[in-house]
Write a protein that holds these residues in place. Structure first.
Motif, short mmCIF file in Angstrom:
data_model
loop_
_atom_site.label_atom_id
_atom_site.label_comp_id
_atom_site.label_asym_id
_atom_site.label_seq_id
_atom_site.Cartn_x
_atom_site.Cartn_y
_atom_site.Cartn_z
N TYR A 1 -19.72 14.87 89.63
CA TYR A 1 -19.44 14.64 88.21
C TYR A 1 -18.87 13.24 88.04
CZ TYR A 1 -20.37 18.86 85.54
OH TYR A 1 -20.98 19.85 84.86
N ALA B 1 -19.29 11.09 85.62
CA ALA B 1 -18.96 10.71 84.23
C ALA B 1 -18.87 11.99 83.40
CB ALA B 1 -20.03 9.78 83.68
N ALA B 2 -18.52 11.83 82.16
CA ALA B 2 -18.37 13.00 81.30
C ALA B 2 -19.74 13.55 80.95
CB ALA B 2 -17.62 12.60 80.04
N THR B 3 -20.04 14.70 81.48
CA THR B 3 -21.31 15.33 81.19
C THR B 3 -21.05 16.78 80.82
OG1 THR B 3 -21.42 15.36 83.57
CG2 THR B 3 -23.08 14.07 82.43
N PRO B 4 -21.94 17.41 80.12
CA PRO B 4 -21.69 18.82 79.79
C PRO B 4 -21.73 19.70 81.05
CG PRO B 4 -23.72 18.03 78.76
CD PRO B 4 -23.16 16.91 79.51
N ARG C 1 -22.73 22.03 83.84
CA ARG C 1 -24.02 22.42 84.46
C ARG C 1 -23.72 23.56 85.40
NH1 ARG C 1 -24.53 16.62 85.03
NH2 ARG C 1 -23.67 16.88 87.13
N HIS D 1 -14.79 15.48 85.28
CA HIS D 1 -14.95 14.12 85.79
C HIS D 1 -13.61 13.44 86.00
CE1 HIS D 1 -14.66 14.11 81.49
NE2 HIS D 1 -14.28 12.84 81.52
#
Lengths: 395, 334
Positions: free
Chosen positions: B81, B83-86, B88, B124
Motif C-alpha cells: 500500500y 499510497a492512499a488507495t481504496p 482491496r 498507507h
C-alpha cells in the motif's frame, strides 16, 4: 402482627420484673440507681442560675431562667421554636456555651467611660446565635442594665403593611405598626427605668401635642403607643435620649443594645414605594435611628449583635461570614468590632443536650435511648442545635 | 519450530480454503443472489438467436489465487500500500468483517464488501511507512540548537509563544476553517512593566490573563488566514504594551471601587480606629497630627491594620476572623 405485640408486651413485663427484682434485691442497688440518676441530672444542669456567676466549669450545662425574667425580658426576643419548647417543658433552660461566656466576661470588664464595644455573633444557620444573644442579654438584665432589644431587624425591612412619609423629614418613611409593637415590648422590659430617666429635650409632635423637657421617658413611650402616627419618631427620640444620657456621670444606668439580624440594616429591603421602586433601608426612620445607635460614639454600655441569614433578603443560603452578610458598607460601619464565632455543638455539648431531652422525656422513640440511636442523631443533625431539635421533635 | 507451525497453519489454510470457498460460494448463492437465474429459460425462449449465442459469449477467465496467499509474514507492507488507495480485499491478509450482521449470524466478510471499500483507510500510513517518511524528510531538517536544552532557557530567549492547530481529514477538501485560529501566550513577568503599567494592562486585558500562571493569552480568529491572525495578535500585544505605559488625564479619577487591592491608608477602617482610640484617650492630649502618628505607630494598631488588610484582600475565612478578633481585643484592652 399480633405476635409482635405480644412479644413487646412480654418484653415490657420482663423489664418491670427486672426492676422489681433489683429493688427487691437490695436497698443498696436502689440507692445506687437513684444516685446515678441524680448524677445525670447534674451533668446536664448547672446549679448556677445567675449568668454573672457562670464560668468555664459550667460549660455544656443547662441553667434555668426564672419565668418572671422570661416574661419581662423576652416579650418578643426569643426564637419561635424556643418559645414553643419553653411552653412544652414549662421551664426556660439555656445551655452555657463558650461564645456567650466570652462576651459576658468582656461585658463584665467594660469600662463605662470608654466608647461602646460592638460584639457580633456569627455562625452557620441554626448554630445558636440568637440564643447566645439572649443569654448575654439576660446577663445584662440581671446586672441592672437598660436593655434595648430589637429581636429581628429584618422585620423592619420587609412585609410592611403601612408606610407613611415621615413627618419629621420628608425624604424618609415611617412604619407606625412595627414602631408601636416595639415600643410596647420595650415598655414591658424596662418598666422600672421609665420613670427614672428624664428627657433632656422638648419634642413637638403636632400643633397641640408636645413632650416637655424633663418629663419621664415613660411618658414619651406612652405617647408613641397611643399616637400611632408619630410612633416611629418617638422610637427615634427614645434612642437619641438613651444614647446621649448613657455614660454620663449623672445617669446611673448602662445601656445594652441588642440587635438580632444586624445585617438587615445594610442590606436591601422588599418594601416598595408607590412608584414600585425599592426603598433603601436608609430611607426608613426606624433603620436610620438604629444605625445611629450602632455607631460607637456613645459611652457607657455595649452593643451586642448577631448576623442572621434566615430572614435576610437577597443573600445566598450558605452565607454566614460577616463580610458576606454585612457587605462592604456594613463592615466598614461596624468596624472595629469583636466577631464571636458560634459553632455547632461539641461532643460534650451534644451529650448534655441529649441528656436534657432524655430528662424531659422528650425522646419517646425506644431506639433513641440506645447508643446506636445516639450515633444516628449525631449523624443526622451533624451536631447542629436547630437540626437536632427538629429531629428530636418528631421522635 | 515457530516457522514450522506457521507453515503447517498455512497449509491448513490452503487446504481449508477451497472447502470454505465452496461453502462461501454456496452461502453467497443463498442470500446474495435472490433473483432466480433462469438463463436456460431465457435461452429456450429465443431458440432462433441461440444458434451462435453460447459460442459468441467470451469465455470467463479464472479468478486465480488472491495475493494474500503469497504474502510472506515479514514482507514490506509499504510496497503493498504505497499510497492512499481504496480497500482491496485480496491484498489484505486480515479476516475483516464489516456491516450489519445477518439474522442469527455474523457481519459479512470482506469479499465483495462495499462497506469496507466506502470508508477511508489509513493502510498507507502504518508505522513502517511513517518511519520511511521521516527518513526521507530528515535531510531537509535543521538540528535543534544544543544550548536550548531546558524549558526555562526556551522561555527566557523566546517568551512569546504562538500556537495554532493543523487539521487532517479525509474528505473532498483538505482545508479546515479552524486552522486559522492563533493563540499568543506571553508571561507578563517577561515584559518590562512598572506598577501602574501592570495594573493598567490587567484592566485592559481582563479575562485573558490568568493569575495562577501569570500568562496572558491573546486568541485571534477574525481574519481568514493564519498568517493574518498571527500578525494581528502581535499588533495587539504591541499596542497593549505601549498603551499601558501611557497615563491619561482621566486616570486621575480612579475611585476606591476601582482599586485592585485594599489599602488601609485613608480607608474608613483607619478612620474608625483612630476615632475610637482618640475617644478612649489612650494617648495624652496633643496636636491632631502628632496624636495620629503616635496612634498609628502603636503595635496593636499595626496588628489591627494587618488583620483588616488580610480580611479584605484574601477574602474571609475562620482564621482570618480569629486574627481580626485578637487584634480588636488587644486594641480595646480586653
Amino acid at each position: 402482627m399480633a405476635l409482635h405485640r405480644l412479644s413487646f408486651r412480654l418484653r415490657q413485663t420482663a423489664t418491670y420484673v427486672r426492676s422489681l427484682h433489683t429493688s427487691g434485691c437490695g436497698q443498696q442497688q436502689a440507692a445506687v440507681a437513684v444516685e446515678s440518676e441524680s448524677e445525670t441530672f447534674s451533668v446536664c444542669r448547672a446549679q448556677e442560675n445567675d449568668p454573672a456567676c457562670q464560668s468555664e466549669k459550667h460549660l455544656g450545662q443547662y441553667y434555668t431562667l426564672p419565668s418572671a425574667h422570661v416574661r419581662t425580658l423576652f416579650p418578643h426576643g426569643l426564637p419561635w421554636r424556643y418559645q414553643q419548647q419553653v411552653k412544652t417543658f414549662n421551664e426556660a433552660c439555656m445551655m452555657v456555651r463558650s461564645p456567650a461566656l466570652e462576651v459576658i466576661s468582656c461585658l463584665k470588664k467594660t469600662d463605662t467611660s470608654k466608647p461602646a464595644v460592638r460584639y457580633l455573633f456569627y455562625g452557620l444557620k441554626g448554630s445558636g446565635k440568637t440564643i447566645s444573644l439572649c443569654h448575654a442579654v439576660h446577663f445584662c438584665y440581671t446586672q441592672g442594665w437598660l436593655v434595648l432589644h430589637i429581636p429581628d431587624a429584618h422585620i423592619w425591612v420587609k412585609n410592611c403593611k403601612e408606610l407613611l412619609p415621615s413627618s419629621y423629614n420628608t425624604s424618609r418613611f415611617d412604619q407606625p405598626l412595627q414602631a408601636t409593637e416595639w415600643l410596647r415590648n420595650f415598655k414591658v422590659t424596662n418598666e422600672h427605668f421609665l420613670s427614672k430617666i428624664k428627657t433632656k429635650q422638648r419634642y413637638v409632635w403636632t400643633k397641640r401635642e408636645s413632650t416637655e423637657e424633663g418629663s419621664a421617658l415613660g411618658e414619651l413611650v406612652d405617647q408613641g403607643i397611643t399616637r400611632v402616627k408619630s410612633s416611629s419618631d418617638v422610637v427615634g427620640a427614645v434612642m437619641k435620649e438613651l444614647r446621649l444620657q448613657s455614660g454620663q456621670p449623672e445617669s446611673n444606668f448602662r445601656l445594652a443594645v441588642a440587635v438580632d439580624g444586624v445585617n438587615a440594616l445594610w442590606g436591601r429591603s422588599t418594601i416598595k414605594k408607590e412608584d414600585k421602586s425599592a426603598v433603601d433601608p436608609e430611607e426608613l426612620t426606624l433603620v436610620y435611628n438604629l444605625k445611629k445607635l450602632m455607631k460607637n460614639d456613645w459611652t457607657g454600655g455595649a452593643i451586642i449583635t448577631t448576623l442572621s441569614q434566615t430572614g435576610s433578603l437577597y443573600t445566598s443560603k450558605s452565607a454566614y461570614l460577616p463580610h458576606e452578610l454585612l457587605g462592604e458598607k456594613g463592615f466598614d460601619k461596624m468596624d472595629p468590632f469583636i466577631p464571636v464565632s458560634v459553632p455547632n455543638y461539641s461532643e460534650k455539648e451534644f451529650e448534655s443536650c441529649y441528656l436534657y431531652y432524655m430528662d424531659r422525656h422528650w425522646l419517646q422513640h425506644p431506639q433513641s435511648h440506645t447508643e446506636e440511636g445516639k450515633k444516628e442523631l449525631v449523624f443526622l443533625s451533624n451536631r447542629n442545635p436547630s437540626m437536632l431539635e427538629r429531629i428530636c421533635g418528631s421522635l | 519450530m515457530a516457522s514450522h507451525t506457521c507453515k503447517t497453519f498455512l497449509s491448513l489454510g490452503r487446504i481449508n480454503v477451497p472447502g470454505l470457498g465452496l461453502q462461501k460460494t454456496a452461502s453467497r448463492a443463498a442470500y446474495a443472489t435472490g433473483l432466480p437465474v433462469n438463463t436456460s429459460a431465457g435461452n429456450k425462449g429465443l431458440p432462433d438467436r441461440s444458434g451462435r449465442g453460447s459460442s459468441v459469449r467470451k469465455p470467463k477467465r479464472d479468478v486465480g489465487e488472491p495475493r494474500t496467499k503469497k504474502m510472506p509474514v515479514d514482507q514490506d507492507w509499504t510496497a503493498v500500500y504505497p499510497a492512499a488507495t481504496p480497500f482491496r480485499q485480496d491484498s489484505i491478509p486480515l479476516p475483516v468483517r464489516m456491516g450489519y450482521p445477518v439474522k442469527g449470524g455474523v457481519p459479512p466478510e470482506k469479499k465483495g464488501n462495499l462497506e469496507l471499500i466506502k470508508i477511508p483507510n489509513f493502510l498507507h500510513l502504518t508505522p513502517a511507512a511513517i518511519k520511511k517518511h521521516c527518513e526521507a524528510l530528515k535531510p531537509m531538517c535543521t538540528e535543534w540548537p544544543s544550548t536550548l536544552d531546558t524549558d526555562a532557557k526556551c522561555d527566557e530567549h523566546f517568551p512569546i509563544k504562538a500556537e495554532s492547530t493543523d487539521y487532517v481529514s479525509a474528505g473532498p477538501s483538505v482545508r479546515n476553517p479552524s486552522a486559522r485560529i492563533v493563540h499568543l501566550k506571553v508571561k507578563l513577568s517577561s515584559l518590562n512593566l512598572d506598577e501602574h503599567a501592570r495594573k493598567k494592562m490587567l484592566k485592559l486585558v481582563g479575562e485573558r490573563y490568568s493569575k495562577d500562571t501569570d500568562i496572558l493569552t491573546i486568541t485571534t480568529d477574525s481574519c481568514p488566514l493564519r498568517q493574518q491572525n498571527y500578525d494581528y495578535a502581535m499588533y495587539l500585544l504591541t499596542v497593549l504594551y505601549h498603551e499601558s505605559w501611557k497615563t491619561e488625564a482621566w486616570e486621575a479619577e480612579k475611585t476606591v471601587a476601582d482599586m485592585e487591592e485594599y489599602s488601609w491608608e485613608d480607608s474608613p477602617s483607619q478612620r474608625n480606629i483612630l476615632d475610637v482610640l482618640v475617644r478612649m484617650k489612650v494617648v495624652g492630649e496633643g496636636e491632631g497630627q502628632d496624636v495620629r502618628e503616635q496612634l498609628l505607630g502603636r503595635k496593636e494598631v499595626q496588628e489591627y491594620k494587618d488583620s483588616v488588610t488580610r480580611l479584605k484582600n484574601e477574602g474571609e475565612s475562620e482564621d482570618a476572623m480569629l486574627q481580626y478578633k485578637e487584634a480588636v481585643k488587644k486594641v480595646f484592652n480586653l
